[in-house]
Design a protein around this motif. Structure first.
Motif, PDB file in Angstrom:
ATOM      1  N   GLN A   1     -26.920  -0.756  47.763  1.00  0.00           N
ATOM      2  CA  GLN A   1     -27.662  -1.753  48.540  1.00  0.00           C
ATOM      3  C   GLN A   1     -27.567  -1.432  50.033  1.00  0.00           C
ATOM      4  O   GLN A   1     -26.503  -1.064  50.530  1.00  0.00           O
ATOM      5  CB  GLN A   1     -27.101  -3.153  48.291  1.00  0.00           C
TER       6      GLN A   1
ATOM      7  N   SER B   1     -29.449  -2.950  53.812  1.00  0.00           N
ATOM      8  CA  SER B   1     -30.404  -3.806  54.528  1.00  0.00           C
ATOM      9  C   SER B   1     -30.542  -3.302  55.957  1.00  0.00           C
ATOM     10  O   SER B   1     -29.558  -3.245  56.696  1.00  0.00           O
ATOM     11  CB  SER B   1     -29.937  -5.265  54.529  1.00  0.00           C
TER      12      SER B   1
ATOM     13  N   ASN C   1     -23.844   0.676  53.713  1.00  0.00           N
ATOM     14  CA  ASN C   1     -24.191   0.710  52.292  1.00  0.00           C
ATOM     15  C   ASN C   1     -23.078   0.065  51.484  1.00  0.00           C
ATOM     16  O   ASN C   1     -21.905   0.186  51.810  1.00  0.00           O
ATOM     17  CB  ASN C   1     -24.364   2.161  51.809  1.00  0.00           C
TER      18      ASN C   1
ATOM     19  N   ARG D   1     -34.340  -9.051  45.951  1.00  0.00           N
ATOM     20  CA  ARG D   1     -33.335  -8.627  46.920  1.00  0.00           C
ATOM     21  C   ARG D   1     -32.678  -7.310  46.498  1.00  0.00           C
ATOM     22  O   ARG D   1     -32.535  -6.380  47.291  1.00  0.00           O
ATOM     23  CB  ARG D   1     -32.265  -9.700  47.081  1.00  0.00           C
ATOM     24  N   THR D   2     -32.311  -7.234  45.226  1.00  0.00           N
ATOM     25  CA  THR D   2     -31.615  -6.038  44.738  1.00  0.00           C
ATOM     26  C   THR D   2     -32.496  -4.799  44.840  1.00  0.00           C
ATOM     27  O   THR D   2     -32.059  -3.755  45.351  1.00  0.00           O
ATOM     28  CB  THR D   2     -31.171  -6.247  43.273  1.00  0.00           C
TER      29      THR D   2
ATOM     30  N   ARG E   1     -33.344  -3.787  48.597  1.00  0.00           N
ATOM     31  CA  ARG E   1     -32.235  -3.121  49.285  1.00  0.00           C
ATOM     32  C   ARG E   1     -31.911  -1.775  48.653  1.00  0.00           C
ATOM     33  O   ARG E   1     -31.434  -0.867  49.330  1.00  0.00           O
ATOM     34  CB  ARG E   1     -31.013  -4.037  49.295  1.00  0.00           C
ATOM     35  N   TYR E   2     -32.167  -1.655  47.358  1.00  0.00           N
ATOM     36  CA  TYR E   2     -31.943  -0.363  46.720  1.00  0.00           C
ATOM     37  C   TYR E   2     -32.965   0.664  47.195  1.00  0.00           C
ATOM     38  O   TYR E   2     -32.617   1.818  47.480  1.00  0.00           O
ATOM     39  CB  TYR E   2     -32.027  -0.515  45.201  1.00  0.00           C
TER      40      TYR E   2
ATOM     41  N   TYR F   1     -32.039   1.789  50.556  1.00  0.00           N
ATOM     42  CA  TYR F   1     -30.946   2.769  50.455  1.00  0.00           C
ATOM     43  C   TYR F   1     -31.490   4.143  50.088  1.00  0.00           C
ATOM     44  O   TYR F   1     -31.081   5.166  50.673  1.00  0.00           O
ATOM     45  CB  TYR F   1     -29.935   2.295  49.414  1.00  0.00           C
TER      46      TYR F   1
END
Length: 661
Positions: free
Chosen positions: A410, A412, A442, A538-539, A542-543, A546
């Motif tokens: 993750q 942001s 991260n 969200r997951t 953010r993935y 990344y």
């Protein structure tokens, strides 16, 4: 003067002898490290572990080669005739790691010439040591062990090279082409199927032998069959079955695969990728994980045991005068003890490995088929193998860990900028350390079942309405599919950008919507569907951020442009920090951040339930789109750092016949 020279030479020999002792013990410790560290790196994302394994892998050969060279030029001692063959075993390395990365496999020919040279050096050291009696016999036995282990490593590197993978994968291509729509997933017997169709074992045979129950053995055999098929995608061979409806439906039609849940689909993909990891980075099925490999382990254990007995019997009867000789004797005992322990550990690991379990299950099925229900040797062999399977399964519960790290990374962009001051950011830009600094922010989270279920539902939804595989692939490649399903034609402008802008725009919009919801809680806070979509959004958001920042090679974009766009967003966010992040929603500058803020404003005009449905469907489509891209070599490299969630999806999508060719 002569006395001083004699004292000087004596001091030099003693110091050199102690140095050799230390390097021998250090080489032994490196073998221990590689044995256990190499077995952990496919299920751990720890950077410390990766660094330690890398240092051990790079230094193991150097230490062994250096000590062999010193032994040649040193005034030879008898003990060196025992140590030199042990160093050949160290050069062979443990079963858990034969290559650190895929390019190492292509250097197998260079390693072959190095092996021939080092074997000649070791034999020469044994000759110089002038051993006799039991010690000479022990040295010869150790040479046999060392040469066999070193040769096994070269064979593993060669077997894992691209040319050999193509050769081993091509028969499967022929099988799938000739069998057509009636083809079943082949587990064993690929080499003999043309001569006799009775020798092959299919996944249907395994299902019937397991009492038509979804056991771990069935899932293991299914994953092995899928691994043999996916090898073709790794080396870019044509997939003839991609146009078969059976291929597309296999993972999602329970009557075909007998897999009842999306979680089990991901479990099968995890098992499959473990086979791929073993093939590329460890002594694979062609060497250690084979019948010959198991026999060689047993032979090596016996030979090292006999050697240890002979050496102890010979040295114990000799009187020790020098302290140096006593130390060397203790070092020899330690080296032999560790060697036999490692061989036993590696033999047990092979016996309980996935490769051995698949071979045992298929052998039992073949013996049962050959017996035709009559009592005889075949039936007794099947019963014996069943006992071995049961014993091995019990040990596997304690010995086998996870198939990958089971974590999703993750990152942001907005959160990381809120912790970096403008002055620090300018300094990192000047020193070209932006990637290193952003990696501090991260983190990883466990992969939830809801996420797996959601992605499988997305795949089913996009393929269920299309009978043609090409149309199905078009649906999977489309970002607009989720917008069309949710009747949001006004947001199509946000999906008509290049890849790096798409991720940044939607990541910023998702973050702003999330911040807005936290700032102004609504009456739907307890709605489970909304909560589920928010967590998934969200997951995945953010993935993907990344992946863009840290692992952009997995994405279909230019390897450098993403860092430029990411830096532009950071610069804007740093300037925005003076105004306050609460004003981000009204930010209207024509830029990446401005487009993200504009998208967030348009999304916030939608009802909350629809808003988060749109966002989650969009990120699901992005993940599927990236999984379709055949970045096979990059996915393979990610297996060495604990795996990647996108790699699991890549494996699943590949078996639907819709991935890139």
């Amino acid at each position: 003067m002569e006395m001083e020279q004699s004292v000087s030479d004596s001091s030099y020999r003693i110091s050199k002898s102690w140095m050799i002792n230390c390097v021998m013990l250090l080489s032994m410790m490196v073998q221990l490290l590689l044995t256990f560290g190499g077995a952990l790196r496919y299920r751990s994302g720890s950077s410390v572990l990766q660094l330690v394994v890398w240092l051990g892998y790079m230094s193991a050969d150097a230490m062994a080669i250096y000590v062999l060279g010193v032994m040649v030029h040193f005034q030879s001692r008898a003990i060196f005739g025992i140590w030199a063959p042990i160093l050949l075993s160290h050069l062979g390395g443990p079963d858990t790691i034969s290559a650190y990365s895929t390019p190492d496999n292509e250097l197998w020919l260079r390693h072959l010439f190095t092996m021939l040279y080092q074997i000649s050096v070791a034999v020469y050291v044994v000759y110089l040591s002038q051993l006799g009696g039991y010690l000479l016999a022990a040295a010869v036995l150790l040479l046999v062990v060392g040469i066999s282990k070193y040769a096994e490593r070269i064979m593993a590197l060669r077997y894992s090279s691209l040319s050999q993978i193509v050769s081993s994968a091509d028969p499967m291509n022929v099988f799938m082409q000739l069998e057509g729509e009636r083809c079943d997933y082949l587990v064993m017997g690929l080499k003999q199927w043309r001569k006799s169709r009775n020798v092959k074992v299919t996944i249907t045979d395994v299902w019937n032998s397991e009492g038509k129950e979804l056991t771990e053995n069935y899932m293991l055999c299914l994953s092995y069959a899928l691994f043999k098929m996916n090898k073709r995608r790794y080396v870019n061979l044509y997939l003839h079955e991609r146009y078969y409806n059976r291929t597309r439906d296999f993972l999602f039609a329970e009557e075909l695969s007998h897999i009842p849940s999306p979680q089990k689909i991901f479990t099968v993909a995890e098992m499959e990728l473990k086979f791929l990891y073993d093939l590329l980075f460890s002594k694979s099925s062609g060497t250690a994980f084979s019948k010959l490999g198991m026999v060689m382990r047993l032979v090596n254990i016996c030979l090292i045991g006999i050697t240890g007995f002979l050496i102890y019997r010979e040295l114990a009867s000799q009187r020790v005068v020098e302290e140096t000789l006593y130390t060397q004797r203790m070092v020899a005992y330690a080296l032999l003890s560790v060697a036999i322990v490692l061989e036993i550990v590696q033999f047990c690991r092979i016996l309980t490995s996935d490769w051995s379990m698949v071979w045992l299950i298929c052998a039992r099925i073949q013996y049962i088929d050959n017996s035709c229900g009559r009592i005889g040797l075949d039936l007794y062999m099947a019963m014996l193998i069943q006992i071995v399977i049961q014993i091995s399964s019990r040990f596997r519960k304690y010995c086998r860990g996870k198939y990958w790290k089971d974590q999703i990374a993750q990152y942001s962009i907005i959160d990381s900028c809120s912790h970096i001051s403008p002055s620090i950011w300018k300094l990192t830009k000047f020193l070209h350390l932006t990637s290193f600094v952003t990696s501090w922010y991260n983190h990883t989270e466990p992969v939830e079942d809801d996420l797996k279920i959601f992605l499988v539902e997305q795949l089913k939804q996009r393929c269920s309405t299309e009978e043609d595989v090409e149309n199905c692939r078009t649906q999977l490649m489309s970002y607009d599919f989720g917008l069309e399903v949710n009747q949001c034609e006004d947001l199509k402008w946000a999906s008509q950008q290049d890849q790096e802008h798409l991720i940044l725009h939607w990541h910023i919009a998702t973050t702003i919507c999330e911040m807005q919801r936290e700032a102004k809680p609504s009456s739907n806070m307890q709605d489970q569907e909304i909560k589920r979509n928010i967590d998934i959004s969200r997951t995945l958001s953010r993935y993907c951020a990344y992946l863009l920042v840290s692992t952009s090679k997995l994405l279909p974009l230019h390897p450098d442009i993403e860092s430029v766009k990411h830096m532009d967003v950071h610069n804007e966010l740093i300037r925005l920090a003076d105004l306050g992040y609460n004003r981000m929603n009204t930010y209207e500058r024509y830029s990446t951040l401005g487009h993200g803020a504009k998208l967030a404003r348009e999304l916030q005009q939608k009802p909350e339930q629809l808003r988060w449905k749109i966002i989650s469907d969009y990120w699901g489509g992005v993940m599927i789109f990236y999984a379709l891209k055949n970045k096979a070599s990059v996915h393979a490299e990610r297996l060495t750092v604990g795996g990647e969630f996108l790699t699991l999806l890549w494996a699943i999508v590949g078996h639907m016949g819709v991935g890139d060719q």
